[in-house]
Design a protein around this motif. Structure first.
Motif, PDB file in Angstrom:
ATOM      1  N   THR A 151       0.817  -1.215   0.000  1.00 40.23           N
ATOM      2  CA  THR A 151       0.000   0.000   0.000  1.00 40.23           C
ATOM      3  C   THR A 151       0.850   1.264   0.000  1.00 40.23           C
ATOM      4  N   SER A 152       2.020   1.235   0.649  1.00 39.70           N
ATOM      5  CA  SER A 152       2.822   2.468   0.670  1.00 39.70           C
ATOM      6  C   SER A 152       3.363   2.752  -0.723  1.00 39.70           C
ATOM      7  N   GLY A 153       3.783   1.688  -1.428  1.00 39.33           N
ATOM      8  CA  GLY A 153       4.261   1.875  -2.797  1.00 39.33           C
ATOM      9  C   GLY A 153       3.171   2.435  -3.689  1.00 39.33           C
ATOM     10  N   ALA A 154       1.953   1.907  -3.515  1.00 45.39           N
ATOM     11  CA  ALA A 154       0.838   2.341  -4.354  1.00 45.39           C
ATOM     12  C   ALA A 154       0.427   3.772  -4.012  1.00 45.39           C
ATOM     13  N   ALA A 155       0.481   4.111  -2.710  1.00 46.30           N
ATOM     14  CA  ALA A 155       0.154   5.481  -2.303  1.00 46.30           C
ATOM     15  C   ALA A 155       1.177   6.452  -2.903  1.00 46.30           C
ATOM     16  N   ALA A 156       2.455   6.049  -2.861  1.00 42.51           N
ATOM     17  CA  ALA A 156       3.501   6.898  -3.440  1.00 42.51           C
ATOM     18  C   ALA A 156       3.249   7.076  -4.935  1.00 42.51           C
ATOM     19  N   LEU A 157       2.849   5.997  -5.594  1.00 40.31           N
ATOM     20  CA  LEU A 157       2.572   6.083  -7.033  1.00 40.31           C
ATOM     21  C   LEU A 157       1.458   7.101  -7.305  1.00 40.31           C
ATOM     22  N   GLY A 158       0.394   7.025  -6.503  1.00 42.76           N
ATOM     23  CA  GLY A 158      -0.708   7.974  -6.676  1.00 42.76           C
ATOM     24  C   GLY A 158      -0.218   9.410  -6.551  1.00 42.76           C
ATOM     25  N   ALA A 159       0.625   9.655  -5.536  1.00 39.40           N
ATOM     26  CA  ALA A 159       1.143  11.005  -5.318  1.00 39.40           C
ATOM     27  C   ALA A 159       2.024  11.442  -6.478  1.00 39.40           C
ATOM     28  N   VAL A 160       2.858  10.511  -6.943  1.00 35.51           N
ATOM     29  CA  VAL A 160       3.778  10.830  -8.041  1.00 35.51           C
ATOM     30  C   VAL A 160       2.986  11.189  -9.298  1.00 35.51           C
ATOM     31  N   ILE A 161       1.893  10.455  -9.535  1.00 37.56           N
ATOM     32  CA  ILE A 161       1.069  10.770 -10.709  1.00 37.56           C
ATOM     33  C   ILE A 161       0.478  12.174 -10.571  1.00 37.56           C
TER      34      ILE A 161
END
Lengths: 328, 246
Positions: free
Chosen positions: A90-100
Motif C-alpha cells: 500500500t505504501s508503494g501504491a500510495a507513493a505512485l498515486g502522489a507521483v502521478i
C-alpha cells in the motif's frame, strides 16, 4: 504494573517531544515567546506556530503512531520480526498515486490533489491485494501478492519519473518521495486523521487474534479466532494507516520495522501489548527524527525519510545479525 | 456424557481420501489413544473433528460456532509454535482467550500440572524443545475444555515428562473430561489409555480396549511389526520387537 508504567512514560515522552517540535524551528523565537505566540495566535509568530509548526507536530504524532502501530500489527500477523507495514504494497501504491499527481501537475492546481491521489492509490492497492490473495488465510500468499504490487507500483513510479515533463517535475517527485513533514497544513492533518483513526481502531481490535496467532494458525483457529477476519482487519487497518501516512508525508521507512522491535521485550513480547506501545513509540521516534532534521543541518532542508533510513538501516543490519545468532 | 461424535467422517486432500468413513464417539472419562503408522490420517482426523479441515460427514464439534467450540474442546497441534519470547505464564494464559477475562486459577492449575511454576517468568522461546512442549500442553490445559485433542503430545519429551503427561490425561478423564491423543509409543498407549483407535490408510480398523486392540494380527497388518505384550503386577507392558519381512 510495569506495562502501565511503560505506556505512561511513552505518553510523557510523546508529549515532551510534541512540545519540543512546536518550540524548535527556523525562526529565532525563544521557547517562552513561542509558547506565548502559540497561545495568543497573534502576529507573524502566532501564524508560524499555529499554521506551520502545529500541523507539523500533529502530523509527526499521527504518522509516527500509524507507522509504529501498523508495523507491530504486521509483525504480529506474519509472526516475523522483520516484517514491515510496506510489505503489503500500500505504501508503494500510495507513493505512485502522489507521483502521478505531481507528474500531471494536478497538485499545482489543487493542493489536496496529491494526498487524495495517494489515498486512491492505497485504496486500489488494498482492493487488488485482497482480490489477488483470495479468501485463503495464508500469510505467504499475502506476502507474495504484496511484493508483486510493490514492484508494479515501483515500476510505474519509475516510469512517471522517466517520462517527467520537466527536470523540475522530476526533482519534485524525487524530493517528495524522500518523505517530509515540512510545509504541511492543517488541511493535511484533517485529511489524514479520519483514516488513521479508523485504521488504529481496526488494528487495536486485532490484539487478541494476534496473541493467539503466537501459537500458529491452527491453534489460533482452535481458540475461536477467525483467521479470515483477522487477516482482513490487519490488511485493511494497515492499508488505512500506511496509505494516509504516505499520502501526507511521502515514504518514511524503518519506523514501522524498528519501533516494535525496540519495544518488544519491554512489553513482554505479547502482540496485543505491543500494538499501543508501538503506536506511542512510533510517534516519539518520528517527532524526534523530525526535530533532528531541523537541528542537524538547519540551513538545508534535510528530508525526514532520508534521516530515518540513515538511522534505521544500520539498526536493521544489527537486528538481522542478532536473529541469525539466536537462530530464531 | 458424549463429548464428540464422528459420523462417516471423510477428508479428501488432492482427490485422495486421507480419512475415510470414520464413525466414533468420545465419552467423558475416556483417554483414547489414536494410533496408526505415518500417513494413516491421524492429524487429518483430529483437525477435521474440530472443523479445522473441510470434510464430508459430520463431526459434532465442527457444527459449533468457533467460540463455543473453543470452550468445548482444546487442540494441541503437533507443530510446536511459540512465535514470540513471551513469559511462560503469558503463553499458558493464551488458553484463556475463549473465556474472556480472569481465569488466573486455571492458569495456576495448568502450570502446576505440568510442573512449570519455576519457569513461569522465563521467555518461552528460550526454553528447550521438551520444555516448550510442556508449556504448550499447559496452554491447552488452561483452556479447561471438557475434551482435549492432542497431536503427538509426548513426542520429544523425556520419559518422566511422557509419563507425567499421560497421567495428567488420566486425571482429566477422572475429573469428567476426556482426551484423544495421537501416539506413536504403543507402550504408553497400552498402559495409560482406556481405549485405542487404530487408523490404517484413513480407515478406523480397530476401536476398543488396549488389550483387545493390540493383537499380533493387527500389529502385523497395520504396523508391520511383532511385539511382546504381558500383564505384570505393574500393569500392561508392551514392547515392539522386530519388523516383519515384507
Amino acid at each position: 504494573m510495569k506495562y502501565r508504567l511503560l505506556l505512561s512514560s511513552l505518553v510523557l515522552l510523546v508529549a515532551a517531544l510534541f512540545l519540543a517540535s512546536l518550540l524548535l524551528g527556523a525562526s529565532d523565537l525563544g521557547p517562552r515567546a513561542s509558547l506565548a505566540a502559540f497561545w495568543s495566535g497573534e502576529g507573524a509568530a502566532g501564524l508560524v506556530l499555529r499554521e506551520i509548526r502545529l500541523p507539523r507536530a500533529l502530523l509527526g504524532v499521527l504518522v509516527g503512531a500509524a507507522l509504529g502501530l501498523s508495523g507491530a500489527a504486521m509483525q504480529g500477523f506474519l509472526r516475523n520480526p522483520l516484517a514491515e507495514p510496506g510489505l503489503i504494497g500500500t505504501s508503494g501504491a500510495a507513493a505512485l498515486g502522489a507521483v502521478i499527481a505531481i507528474h500531471t501537475g494536478a497538485y499545482a492546481a489543487f493542493a489536496l490533489a496529491l494526498p487524495l491521489a495517494a489515498l486512491l492509490g492505497a485504496g486500489l492497492a488494498v482492493a487488488l491485494l485482497l482480490a489477488l490473495a483470495g479468501r485463503e488465510a495464508r500469510a505467504l500468499t499475502l506476502i507474495l501478492a504484496g511484493i508483486a504490487l510493490s514492484s508494479l507500483a515501483g515500476a510505474l513510479t519509475a516510469l512517471a519519473l522517466n517520462l517527467a515533463p520537466s527536470p523540475y517535475a522530476a526533482a519534485e517527485i524525487v524530493f517528495w518521495m524522500m518523505g517530509s513533514l515540512a510545509d504541511r497544513s492543517m488541511l493535511h492533518v484533517a485529511l489524514a486523521t479520519p483514516f488513521i483513526a479508523i485504521g488504529a481502531v481496526v488494528l487495536l481490535r486485532q490484539g487478541r487474534g494476534l496473541d493467539a496467532l503466537t501459537l500458529g494458525e491452527d491453534a489460533a483457529a482452535s481458540l475461536g479466532v477467525s483467521l479470515p477476519r483477522l487477516r482482513l482487519g490487519v490488511v485493511v487497518g494497515t492499508a488505512a494507516l500506511v496509505g494516509a501516512a504516505t499520502a501526507v508525508t511521502g515514504a518514511v521507512g524503518f519506523v514501522g520495522l524498528v519501533v516494535p522491535h525496540l519495544l518488544r521485550r519491554a512489553v513482554g513480547a505479547a502482540p496485543s501489548r505491543l500494538l499501543p506501545a508501538s503506536a506511542l513509540g512510533g510517534a516519539a521516534m518520528l517527532l524526534a527524527a523530525d526535530i533532528a532534521t531541523r537541528l542537524v543541518v538547519p540551513e538545508r532542508d534535510l528530508k525526514l525519510g532520508v534521516l530515518t533510513a540513515l538511522v534505521g538501516a544500520p539498526f536493521f543490519l544489527r537486528m538481522i545479525r542478532q536473529i541469525g545468532r539466536e537462530g530464531a | 456424557m458424549m463429548l464428540l461424535r464422528l459420523e462417516d467422517l471423510t477428508v479428501r486432500r488432492g482427490g485422495v481420501a486421507v480419512v475415510s468413513g470414520v464413525s466414533a464417539e468420545v465419552r467423558a472419562g475416556e483417554v483414547i489413544g489414536l494410533l496408526g503408522p505415518n500417513g494413516a490420517g491421524k492429524t487429518s482426523l483430529l483437525r477435521a473433528a474440530l472443523g479445522l479441515l473441510p470434510h464430508e460427514g459430520r463431526a459434532s464439534l465442527a457444527l459449533l460456532a468457533p467460540g463455543q467450540r473453543a470452550r468445548a474442546a482444546a487442540w494441541l497441534p503437533q507443530a510446536r509454535e511459540i512465535a514470540w519470547g513471551m513469559p511462560v505464564e503469558a503463553v499458558v494464559r493464551l488458553g484463556r482467550l475463549p473465556h474472556g477475562a480472569g481465569g488466573t486459577a486455571a492458569v495456576e492449575r495448568a502450570l502446576a500440572r505440568m510442573g512449570l511454576q519455576e519457569l513461569r517468568g522465563r521467555a518461552a522461546t528460550a526454553l528447550s524443545g521438551g520444555e516448550q512442549a510442556r508449556v504448550l500442553i499447559a496452554r491447552a490445559l488452561a483452556q479447561e475444555a471438557p475434551l482435549l485433542l492432542a497431536d503427538e503430545p509426548t513426542a520429544g519429551l523425556d520419559p518422566e515428562a511422557q509419563i507425567a503427561t499421560m497421567q495428567v490425561f488420566v486425571e482429566l478423564a477422572a475429573a469428567g473430561g476426556a482426551v484423544v491423543a495421537s501416539l506413536h509409543d504403543l507402550g504408553l498407549a497400552a498402559r495409560h489409555c482406556t481405549r485405542l483407535w487404530v487408523l490404517s490408510k484413513g480407515r478406523l480398523v480397530a476401536d476398543g480396549a488396549p488389550r483387545e486392540v493390540l493383537t499380533q494380527e493387527l500389529l502385523a497388518k497395520v504396523f508391520h511389526i511383532r511385539a511382546h505384550f504381558a500383564d505384570t503386577p505393574e500393569g500392561p507392558v508392551f514392547q515392539p520387537l522386530a519388523r516383519l519381512g515384507s
